[in-house]
Write a protein that holds these residues in place. Structure first.
Motif, PDB file in Angstrom:
ATOM      1  N   UNK A   1       0.861  -1.193   0.000  1.00  0.00           N
ATOM      2  CA  UNK A   1       0.000   0.000   0.000  1.00  0.00           C
ATOM      3  C   UNK A   1       0.890   1.233   0.000  1.00  0.00           C
ATOM      4  N   UNK A   2       0.530   2.234  -0.797  1.00  0.00           N
ATOM      5  CA  UNK A   2       1.345   3.446  -0.786  1.00  0.00           C
ATOM      6  C   UNK A   2       0.495   4.682  -1.040  1.00  0.00           C
ATOM      7  N   UNK A   3       1.055   5.827  -0.656  1.00  0.00           N
ATOM      8  CA  UNK A   3       0.404   7.117  -0.941  1.00  0.00           C
ATOM      9  C   UNK A   3       1.480   8.176  -1.118  1.00  0.00           C
ATOM     10  N   UNK A   4       1.264   9.066  -2.091  1.00  0.00           N
ATOM     11  CA  UNK A   4       2.156  10.202  -2.325  1.00  0.00           C
ATOM     12  C   UNK A   4       1.419  11.484  -1.932  1.00  0.00           C
ATOM     13  N   UNK A   5       2.086  12.371  -1.220  1.00  0.00           N
ATOM     14  CA  UNK A   5       1.520  13.695  -0.908  1.00  0.00           C
ATOM     15  C   UNK A   5       2.464  14.741  -1.475  1.00  0.00           C
TER      16      UNK A   5
ATOM     17  N   UNK B   1       7.040  -4.579   6.311  1.00  0.00           N
ATOM     18  CA  UNK B   1       7.986  -3.499   5.993  1.00  0.00           C
ATOM     19  C   UNK B   1       7.233  -2.190   5.911  1.00  0.00           C
ATOM     20  N   UNK B   2       7.905  -1.100   6.267  1.00  0.00           N
ATOM     21  CA  UNK B   2       7.283   0.223   6.174  1.00  0.00           C
ATOM     22  C   UNK B   2       8.349   1.275   5.937  1.00  0.00           C
ATOM     23  N   UNK B   3       8.050   2.209   5.061  1.00  0.00           N
ATOM     24  CA  UNK B   3       8.946   3.333   4.820  1.00  0.00           C
ATOM     25  C   UNK B   3       8.109   4.588   4.653  1.00  0.00           C
ATOM     26  N   UNK B   4       8.357   5.554   5.519  1.00  0.00           N
ATOM     27  CA  UNK B   4       7.692   6.852   5.463  1.00  0.00           C
ATOM     28  C   UNK B   4       8.799   7.875   5.282  1.00  0.00           C
ATOM     29  N   UNK B   5       8.764   8.633   4.187  1.00  0.00           N
ATOM     30  CA  UNK B   5       9.874   9.556   3.961  1.00  0.00           C
ATOM     31  C   UNK B   5       9.623  10.532   2.840  1.00  0.00           C
ATOM     32  N   UNK B   6      10.572  11.468   2.692  1.00  0.00           N
ATOM     33  CA  UNK B   6      10.577  12.343   1.534  1.00  0.00           C
ATOM     34  C   UNK B   6      11.116  11.547   0.345  1.00  0.00           C
ATOM     35  N   UNK B   7      10.654  11.897  -0.848  1.00  0.00           N
ATOM     36  CA  UNK B   7      11.006  11.101  -2.040  1.00  0.00           C
ATOM     37  C   UNK B   7      12.375  11.504  -2.589  1.00  0.00           C
ATOM     38  N   UNK B   8      13.371  11.428  -1.738  1.00  0.00           N
ATOM     39  CA  UNK B   8      14.747  11.676  -2.172  1.00  0.00           C
ATOM     40  C   UNK B   8      15.252  10.443  -2.926  1.00  0.00           C
TER      41      UNK B   8
ATOM     42  N   UNK C   1       9.161  -2.357  -1.843  1.00  0.00           N
ATOM     43  CA  UNK C   1       7.877  -1.676  -1.602  1.00  0.00           C
ATOM     44  C   UNK C   1       7.777  -0.405  -2.455  1.00  0.00           C
ATOM     45  N   UNK C   2       8.492  -0.374  -3.565  1.00  0.00           N
ATOM     46  CA  UNK C   2       8.440   0.788  -4.446  1.00  0.00           C
ATOM     47  C   UNK C   2       7.226   0.692  -5.386  1.00  0.00           C
ATOM     48  N   UNK C   3       7.014   1.738  -6.167  1.00  0.00           N
ATOM     49  CA  UNK C   3       5.937   1.771  -7.167  1.00  0.00           C
ATOM     50  C   UNK C   3       6.321   2.807  -8.217  1.00  0.00           C
ATOM     51  N   UNK C   4       5.614   2.841  -9.314  1.00  0.00           N
ATOM     52  CA  UNK C   4       5.899   3.836 -10.361  1.00  0.00           C
ATOM     53  C   UNK C   4       5.663   5.254  -9.840  1.00  0.00           C
ATOM     54  N   UNK C   5       4.636   5.418  -8.979  1.00  0.00           N
ATOM     55  CA  UNK C   5       4.359   6.742  -8.411  1.00  0.00           C
ATOM     56  C   UNK C   5       5.525   7.221  -7.543  1.00  0.00           C
ATOM     57  N   UNK C   6       6.049   6.306  -6.741  1.00  0.00           N
ATOM     58  CA  UNK C   6       7.177   6.672  -5.869  1.00  0.00           C
ATOM     59  C   UNK C   6       8.408   6.993  -6.712  1.00  0.00           C
ATOM     60  N   UNK C   7       8.657   6.182  -7.742  1.00  0.00           N
ATOM     61  CA  UNK C   7       9.827   6.405  -8.606  1.00  0.00           C
ATOM     62  C   UNK C   7       9.787   7.764  -9.287  1.00  0.00           C
ATOM     63  N   UNK C   8       8.580   8.230  -9.613  1.00  0.00           N
ATOM     64  CA  UNK C   8       8.457   9.505 -10.337  1.00  0.00           C
ATOM     65  C   UNK C   8       8.257  10.704  -9.405  1.00  0.00           C
ATOM     66  N   UNK C   9       8.149  10.467  -8.106  1.00  0.00           N
ATOM     67  CA  UNK C   9       7.941  11.568  -7.153  1.00  0.00           C
ATOM     68  C   UNK C   9       9.191  12.434  -7.046  1.00  0.00           C
ATOM     69  N   UNK C  10       8.999  13.704  -6.640  1.00  0.00           N
ATOM     70  CA  UNK C  10      10.123  14.633  -6.493  1.00  0.00           C
ATOM     71  C   UNK C  10      10.587  14.671  -5.038  1.00  0.00           C
ATOM     72  N   UNK C  11      11.797  15.176  -4.774  1.00  0.00           N
ATOM     73  CA  UNK C  11      12.291  15.263  -3.389  1.00  0.00           C
ATOM     74  C   UNK C  11      11.421  16.121  -2.478  1.00  0.00           C
TER      75      UNK C  11
END
Length: 516
Positions: free
Chosen positions: A4-8, A33-40, A52-62
């Motif tokens: 499960x993931x979410x981008x803000x 597993x869990x990772x909460x962080x900035x998309x650096x 636990x990655x996704x295409x949304x996470x890969x394309x997110x900005x820092x």
């Protein structure tokens, strides 16, 4: 299992807060597993590594914040996000009374009399921010690491030209005008000044000074690389000069991991000119060279503290080693004949260094920070024979807080070590004070109990030896911390050096020698 993931978008939180929230999420039932962080780039790479990655996470900005967890199919995403929001709100409430200026300029506008900046930003921005602060006439404590050696030298040269302190990069400890900075303990004010190119080493000396009834004037950190050839000891020399000129400093202590010999000589030339007694604790330092330059040679951190206090009081007190032999015999008598190895699990790198230095006279110790190149662990996650690990080293902290903040890595490592039937002794440090975990002892107690029980179930005995780097006035309470460890069977020694001596004595007895 599912991810499960979410981008803000364009939502910022500081990295330590998010790391601690990741830890809390992993405690929830059904979350693996869990990772909460900035998309650096670093966090995105970490998400890939733990699948636990996704295409949304890969394309997110820092500038974007993300949550990603690997959990049981039955867990709803909304429950996870509600938990994250609750934890974020708790952290926000904790800091709501603090004024948090967004820039250095706004901070100086709000409080124009500021004269020191403590900087903790990602490494690639750190040198620039430190340079800004120096150019505005501020002393700097740079907590950040991953700053190039070239940038470090330039910053320290700039500071030296301006008559300012440039503590760091990777400076973890300082006490300036009785104010603890970063990782530091509540130490009495007094007349012993310290310049340290070592965080936990400096903490160990200052807490021992406090326990001996004395205090510190100023504690100046330099960062661990200051005495390397490329830097040349710029800040240790400037720190020494400032303490020599300080009327409240009567005795000085210099602390460093192994310095480059040319830099050590340069520092000792200044020691020779001093009109104040100077105790020198350079790991691997040359006793004769130090004494020939008028310094007082300290063989370990405890020795440095005692020597400084003795010079201040004009007395000759020494640590009491008489009980070590007796305690070693008691511990060794309970350990099985097939148990003969030690595992040192340290949160403080200098404390690990000091322990290995004590061991090296009679045994080889493998490590991720070995004293000899041929004792380097090929796989840092797998111990060999006698092994001593610095869990605060960069290899263990990628995408994770330092183990003094979050001991999860050490908990996991201890539970792994308990499966090895050849282990006899586990040696650990517990670092109290500001910056450290609010209960470093409590975090480790369940895993220590589990490890000791695993040995007991096999008809064995696991000796756990520890030392606490802290004072009675630290937020975590030294006396209570010590009692809690002793109540579960940990042998708590007065210093890291004595804990290492006891461990060494136990192993000598197990290997057919005497504990002398």
């Amino acid at each position: 299992m599912k991810v499960c993931h979410e981008i803000r978008k364009n939502t910022y939180y500081d990295s330590v807060t998010l790391m601690l929230i990741s830890k809390e999420l992993k405690k929830m039932e059904g979350i693996k597993e869990a990772l909460v962080g900035m998309a650096t780039d670093l966090n995105k790479e970490l998400a890939e590594m733990i699948n636990i990655s996704s295409e949304d996470i890969k394309s997110a900005s820092p500038n974007d914040f993300f949550v990603s967890v690997l959990c049981h199919e039955s867990i709803e995403k909304e429950i996870i996000l509600d938990k994250v929001d609750k934890l974020l709100n708790e952290k926000k409430k904790e800091s709501s009374l603090d004024y948090r200026p967004a820039t250095l300029d706004s901070a100086l506008k709000y409080e124009p009399n500021l004269n020191l900046a403590l900087i903790s930003v990602p490494g690639k921005y750190a040198a620039g921010e430190a340079r800004k602060a120096l150019n505005k006439g501020l002393h700097v404590m740079l907590f950040s690491d991953n700053v190039s050696m070239e940038d470090e030298r330039k910053l320290k040269e700039l500071a030296s030209e301006k008559g300012l302190l440039m503590m760091g990069p990777d400076c973890g400890t300082a006490i300036i005008n009785n104010v603890p900075l970063a990782f530091a303990n509540v130490v009495k004010k007094g007349n012993i000044g310290v310049v340290g190119a070592s965080g936990t080493g400096t903490q160990e000396v200052t807490v021992l000074i406090d326990r001996l009834g004395e205090g510190v004037s100023q504690v100046i950190g330099t960062g661990g690389r200051d005495l390397k050839k490329e830097i040349g000891g710029i800040m240790m020399l400037d720190g020494l000069k400032s303490l020599l000129e300080d009327d409240e400093t009567s005795v000085i202590v210099l602390i460093s991991k192994p310095p480059h010999k040319d830099v050590a000589k340069k520092v000792l030339e200044e020691v020779k000119k001093s009109n104040k007694p100077i105790v020198v604790n350079f790991i691997g330092g040359d006793k004769k060279e130090i004494e020939d330059h008028g310094g007082y040679f300290a063989k370990n951190l405890e020795d440095a503290a005692y020597m400084a206090v003795n010079l201040l009081r004009d007395k000759e007190d020494t640590p009491n080693y008489e009980e070590i032999e007796k305690m070693a015999k008691m511990e060794a008598a309970q350990i099985g004949s097939n148990q003969k190895y030690m595992r040192g699990l340290f949160t403080g790198g200098t404390l690990a260094d000091e322990a290995m230095k004590i061991f090296m006279n009679h045994m080889d110790v493998y490590s991720n920070i070995p004293l000899k190149p041929d004792l380097k662990l090929l796989d840092i996650h797998k111990s060999i024979k006698d092994t001593c690990i610095d869990l605060g080293d960069d290899d263990f902290t990628v995408g994770k807080p330092h183990p003094m903040i979050d001991p999860s890595n050490r908990v996991e490592r201890l539970l792994k070590e308990k499966e090895d039937e050849s282990v006899a002794v586990v040696l650990m440090d517990f670092v109290l004070g500001y910056g450290s975990n609010e209960d470093p002892v409590g975090e480790m107690i369940p895993s220590i109990i589990e490890a000791k029980k695993a040995f007991e179930d096999r008809g064995q005995y696991l000796s756990v030896v520890g030392s606490i780097c802290g004072t009675e006035n630290d937020p975590q309470d030294y006396k209570k911390s010590k009692k809690r460890l002793e109540d579960i069977g940990v042998v708590v020694m007065p210093s890291n050096a004595q804990a290492a001596r006891l461990t060494s004595s136990i192993l000598k007895l197990l290997r057919g020698g005497s504990c002398e």
